[in-house]
Motif scaffolding. Structure first.
Motif, PDB file in Angstrom:
ATOM      1  N   LEU A 212      -8.042   3.523   8.937  1.00  0.00           N
ATOM      2  CA  LEU A 212      -7.821   2.284   8.195  1.00  0.00           C
ATOM      3  C   LEU A 212      -6.349   1.883   8.132  1.00  0.00           C
ATOM      4  N   MET A 213      -5.487   2.732   8.652  1.00  0.00           N
ATOM      5  CA  MET A 213      -4.049   2.483   8.531  1.00  0.00           C
ATOM      6  C   MET A 213      -3.633   1.166   9.169  1.00  0.00           C
ATOM      7  N   GLU A 214      -4.127   0.898  10.374  1.00  0.00           N
ATOM      8  CA  GLU A 214      -3.691  -0.297  11.093  1.00  0.00           C
ATOM      9  C   GLU A 214      -4.076  -1.561  10.341  1.00  0.00           C
ATOM     10  N   SER A 215      -5.296  -1.627   9.813  1.00  0.00           N
ATOM     11  CA  SER A 215      -5.721  -2.821   9.087  1.00  0.00           C
ATOM     12  C   SER A 215      -4.975  -2.953   7.768  1.00  0.00           C
ATOM     13  N   GLU A 216      -4.649  -1.832   7.122  1.00  0.00           N
ATOM     14  CA  GLU A 216      -3.892  -1.875   5.867  1.00  0.00           C
ATOM     15  C   GLU A 216      -2.465  -2.358   6.113  1.00  0.00           C
ATOM     16  N   PHE A 217      -1.861  -1.881   7.176  1.00  0.00           N
ATOM     17  CA  PHE A 217      -0.472  -2.233   7.467  1.00  0.00           C
ATOM     18  C   PHE A 217      -0.335  -3.668   7.989  1.00  0.00           C
ATOM     19  N   ASP A 248       5.733   5.709   1.485  1.00  0.00           N
ATOM     20  CA  ASP A 248       5.891   7.032   0.891  1.00  0.00           C
ATOM     21  C   ASP A 248       5.118   8.063   1.713  1.00  0.00           C
ATOM     22  N   GLU A 249       5.650   9.268   1.749  1.00  0.00           N
ATOM     23  CA  GLU A 249       5.058  10.373   2.526  1.00  0.00           C
ATOM     24  C   GLU A 249       4.830   9.936   3.975  1.00  0.00           C
ATOM     25  N   ILE A 250       5.879   9.395   4.566  1.00  0.00           N
ATOM     26  CA  ILE A 250       5.818   8.947   5.954  1.00  0.00           C
ATOM     27  C   ILE A 250       5.451  10.093   6.886  1.00  0.00           C
ATOM     28  N   ASN A 251       5.719  11.311   6.437  1.00  0.00           N
ATOM     29  CA  ASN A 251       5.380  12.494   7.234  1.00  0.00           C
ATOM     30  C   ASN A 251       3.875  12.651   7.415  1.00  0.00           C
ATOM     31  N   GLN A 252       3.073  11.968   6.587  1.00  0.00           N
ATOM     32  CA  GLN A 252       1.610  12.045   6.700  1.00  0.00           C
ATOM     33  C   GLN A 252       1.033  10.939   7.584  1.00  0.00           C
ATOM     34  N   MET A 253       1.909  10.107   8.153  1.00  0.00           N
ATOM     35  CA  MET A 253       1.415   9.012   9.006  1.00  0.00           C
ATOM     36  C   MET A 253       0.840   9.557  10.306  1.00  0.00           C
ATOM     37  N   ASP A 254      -0.336   9.085  10.645  1.00  0.00           N
ATOM     38  CA  ASP A 254      -1.019   9.549  11.850  1.00  0.00           C
ATOM     39  C   ASP A 254      -0.216   9.197  13.097  1.00  0.00           C
ATOM     40  N   LEU A 255      -0.231  10.069  14.062  1.00  0.00           N
ATOM     41  CA  LEU A 255       0.527   9.868  15.306  1.00  0.00           C
ATOM     42  C   LEU A 255       0.091   8.613  16.048  1.00  0.00           C
ATOM     43  N   THR A 256      -1.167   8.199  15.886  1.00  0.00           N
ATOM     44  CA  THR A 256      -1.662   7.032  16.623  1.00  0.00           C
ATOM     45  C   THR A 256      -1.076   5.727  16.082  1.00  0.00           C
ATOM     46  N   LEU A 261       4.154   1.135  14.371  1.00  0.00           N
ATOM     47  CA  LEU A 261       5.225   0.938  13.392  1.00  0.00           C
ATOM     48  C   LEU A 261       6.563   0.789  14.104  1.00  0.00           C
ATOM     49  N   LEU A 262       6.768   1.568  15.154  1.00  0.00           N
ATOM     50  CA  LEU A 262       7.999   1.480  15.943  1.00  0.00           C
ATOM     51  C   LEU A 262       8.160   0.076  16.524  1.00  0.00           C
ATOM     52  N   ARG A 263       7.071  -0.504  17.001  1.00  0.00           N
ATOM     53  CA  ARG A 263       7.139  -1.859  17.572  1.00  0.00           C
ATOM     54  C   ARG A 263       7.526  -2.885  16.500  1.00  0.00           C
ATOM     55  N   VAL A 264       6.982  -2.724  15.295  1.00  0.00           N
ATOM     56  CA  VAL A 264       7.323  -3.642  14.196  1.00  0.00           C
ATOM     57  C   VAL A 264       8.820  -3.578  13.908  1.00  0.00           C
ATOM     58  N   LEU A 265       9.374  -2.376  13.902  1.00  0.00           N
ATOM     59  CA  LEU A 265      10.795  -2.204  13.615  1.00  0.00           C
ATOM     60  C   LEU A 265      11.662  -2.796  14.728  1.00  0.00           C
ATOM     61  N   GLN A 266      11.183  -2.693  15.952  1.00  0.00           N
ATOM     62  CA  GLN A 266      11.965  -3.187  17.090  1.00  0.00           C
ATOM     63  C   GLN A 266      11.859  -4.700  17.241  1.00  0.00           C
ATOM     64  N   GLU A 267      10.655  -5.231  17.125  1.00  0.00           N
ATOM     65  CA  GLU A 267      10.414  -6.646  17.424  1.00  0.00           C
ATOM     66  C   GLU A 267      10.429  -7.536  16.188  1.00  0.00           C
ATOM     67  N   ARG A 268      10.337  -6.944  15.003  1.00  0.00           N
ATOM     68  CA  ARG A 268      10.303  -7.698  13.753  1.00  0.00           C
ATOM     69  C   ARG A 268       9.131  -8.686  13.742  1.00  0.00           C
ATOM     70  N   TYR A 307      11.714   8.267  14.386  1.00  0.00           N
ATOM     71  CA  TYR A 307      12.626   8.909  13.425  1.00  0.00           C
ATOM     72  C   TYR A 307      14.001   8.247  13.451  1.00  0.00           C
ATOM     73  N   TYR A 308      14.510   7.981  14.648  1.00  0.00           N
ATOM     74  CA  TYR A 308      15.849   7.379  14.742  1.00  0.00           C
ATOM     75  C   TYR A 308      15.861   5.929  14.273  1.00  0.00           C
ATOM     76  N   ARG A 309      14.718   5.247  14.371  1.00  0.00           N
ATOM     77  CA  ARG A 309      14.632   3.889  13.840  1.00  0.00           C
ATOM     78  C   ARG A 309      14.606   3.886  12.306  1.00  0.00           C
TER      79      ARG A 309
END
Length: 476
Positions: A212-217, A248-256, A261-268, A307-309
């Motif tokens: 459900l992560m993708e639809s929530e985000f 919060d608890e980004i360490n629990q985010m699923d690898l898929t 999320l990386l694309r959102v940070l890069q492309e806004r 991580y670097y983003r």
């Protein structure tokens, strides 16, 4: 030199307001027609005379000597006693390091006009502050930096980092042990930023199932799947537009979901599920983790590029054991807070009890401190917390929080081995360590199975392994 005609400069000096210019000795060298009209003094009479010889209360000489602008000085009266209207500002004229004169200017033709402007400005300012406060309430941020309790050097540095983060738009990674106050810091970063009147959206990554992560985000369009909301649904990033999103608890985010999320940070920009249209967003991302993301990268549990983003501004919250000098302030604050909630009239804590709290290790940090304070208040019979209150709840915890199989297999043998001089806390720690070792051996050092057997999360298991120097054990 500016290519401005002399005629143009003359017109500006005559029409811009009440204007006078002096030399470095505060003697008039220029007065415009409006100045002459308002003062009733001719140019011939004024030129060459000192300002304070003509205008009582003139601050021209003060501006020249101080080399500073003096603003909103009242234009009082002439030497003959005649009242003068207006509010004056005195600008020292500098030629490199030398003061060569003073520029005197009034933007108001009367005191009534100045007071009217001041009243309007105060009204607008008050309205702005009210509306800003209302917007902050709606933004979702519950805490500000003043809610962070502590005066130690470590906390002063932390607050400075928060202010610096608030002045930036870069991503923030907050790291700290469980219970140190990562959410409080995240709220504070948003509250002291220019985004504070816009939404603050919190997402607990460990509470959302991976499917459900993708639809929530990112949200979804109408008809995307069975049960989809009519009209579609905005995702958390879209809701946080112009504001901040706290993962919060980004360490629990699923690898898929991590590459998305990386694309959102890069492309806004984001794409709702079921849509091919990209939506631009302006959302600041704040994340928090209670375990080392660097260690997770080594175990291939977190993406290196993500991580670097995320780790542009890194805020590390010190554990409570590293700032014990803040414990008295925290205890006073928690007693007041919990007393109100419980309807108790607890006035304070005894010196012995306070020393006892300062000596503990606090693996659960402030959350554990709050827990034990509230427990003590529930058994206290006086209006002051005493050492006996904490000893009482410690004895209860040692029995009630120990799993039954640990009590049966280890309690008696552990007590015999430790001897009568050992403290109750040492016995509890020894018992816990032995139990973890046995569970590890039983599960062939598989951390997931070990955590499940012990009835705790993998994150808490890592903390326990580190606490008892077992983190070097070959678990997987």
């Amino acid at each position: 030199m500016l290519n401005v005609p002399i005629k143009c400069i003359d017109l500006i000096l005559e029409q811009a307001g009440v204007i006078a210019i002096t030399d470095k000795y505060a003697r008039y060298i220029f007065v415009n027609k409006m100045w002459q009209e308002h003062t009733g003094i001719s140019e011939e009479y004024a030129i060459g005379k000192n300002t304070h010889d003509i205008i009582e209360g003139s601050r021209a000489i003060a501006a020249i000597k101080s080399r500073k602008v003096i603003t909103a000085d009242i234009f009082i009266k002439k030497k003959d006693g005649t009242n003068l209207p207006g509010v004056m500002t005195y600008y020292p004229i500098l030629d490199d390091e030398d003061v060569v004169g003073c520029f005197i200017y009034s933007s108001f033709e009367s005191m009534e006009q100045a007071m009217s402007f001041s009243e309007k400005l105060e009204s607008i300012t008050a309205e702005y502050e009210f509306l800003k406060g209302e917007m902050r309430k709606r933004s979702g941020a519950k805490y500000v930096i003043d809610d962070i309790i502590g005066e130690s050097d470590a906390m002063k540095m932390l607050k400075e980092q928060i202010y610096l983060a608030g002045a930036s738009n870069s991503t923030v990674l907050i790291e700290g042990e469980t219970g140190t106050g990562k959410e409080l810091v995240a709220h504070s970063v948003h509250s002291c930023s220019l985004r504070n009147i816009f939404p603050f959206v919190k997402v607990n990554c460990s509470a959302i199932p991976s499917n459900l992560m993708e639809s929530e985000f990112f949200g979804y369009e109408e008809g995307t799947f069975t049960g989809a909301k009519k009209g579609g649904k905005k995702g958390k990033f879209e809701i946080a537009h112009l504001g901040s999103i706290f993962l919060d608890e980004i360490n629990q985010m699923d690898l898929t979901i991590q590459p998305k999320l990386l694309r959102v940070l890069q492309e806004r920009e984001i794409e709702r599920i079921g849509s091919s249209e990209s939506l631009p967003i302006d959302t600041r991302v704040i994340t928090a983790s209670n375990v080392s993301l660097r260690e997770m990268i080594k175990r291939n549990e977190f993406r290196n590029d993500l991580y670097y983003r995320l780790n542009i501004i890194n805020i590390v919250i010190p554990p409570l054991r590293n700032r014990r000098e803040d414990i008295p302030l925290l205890v006073d604050h928690l007693i007041d807070k919990i007393s109100d909630k419980m309807g108790r009239d607890i006035e304070g804590i005894s010196n012995k009890a306070l020393e006892y709290l300062k000596q503990r290790d606090w693996p659960g940090n402030i959350r554990e401190l709050q827990n034990i304070i509230e427990k003590a208040m529930n058994v206290a019979r006086k209006n002051e917390l005493t050492l006996a209150d904490f000893r009482k709840i410690e004895s209860f915890d040692s029995i009630n929080q120990t799993p039954i199989y640990m009590q049966k297999e280890n309690l008696l043998s552990s007590s015999d081995e430790e001897g009568p001089a050992a403290t109750l806390m040492n016995k509890k720690n020894t018992l816990e360590k032995d139990t973890i070792i046995k569970a590890l051996e039983s599960c062939e050092y598989n951390k997931s199975k070990t955590a499940k057997m012990l009835g705790i999360s993998r994150t808490l298991l890592y903390q326990k392994l580190k606490k008892y120097n077992l983190d070097s054990v070959n678990i997987h």
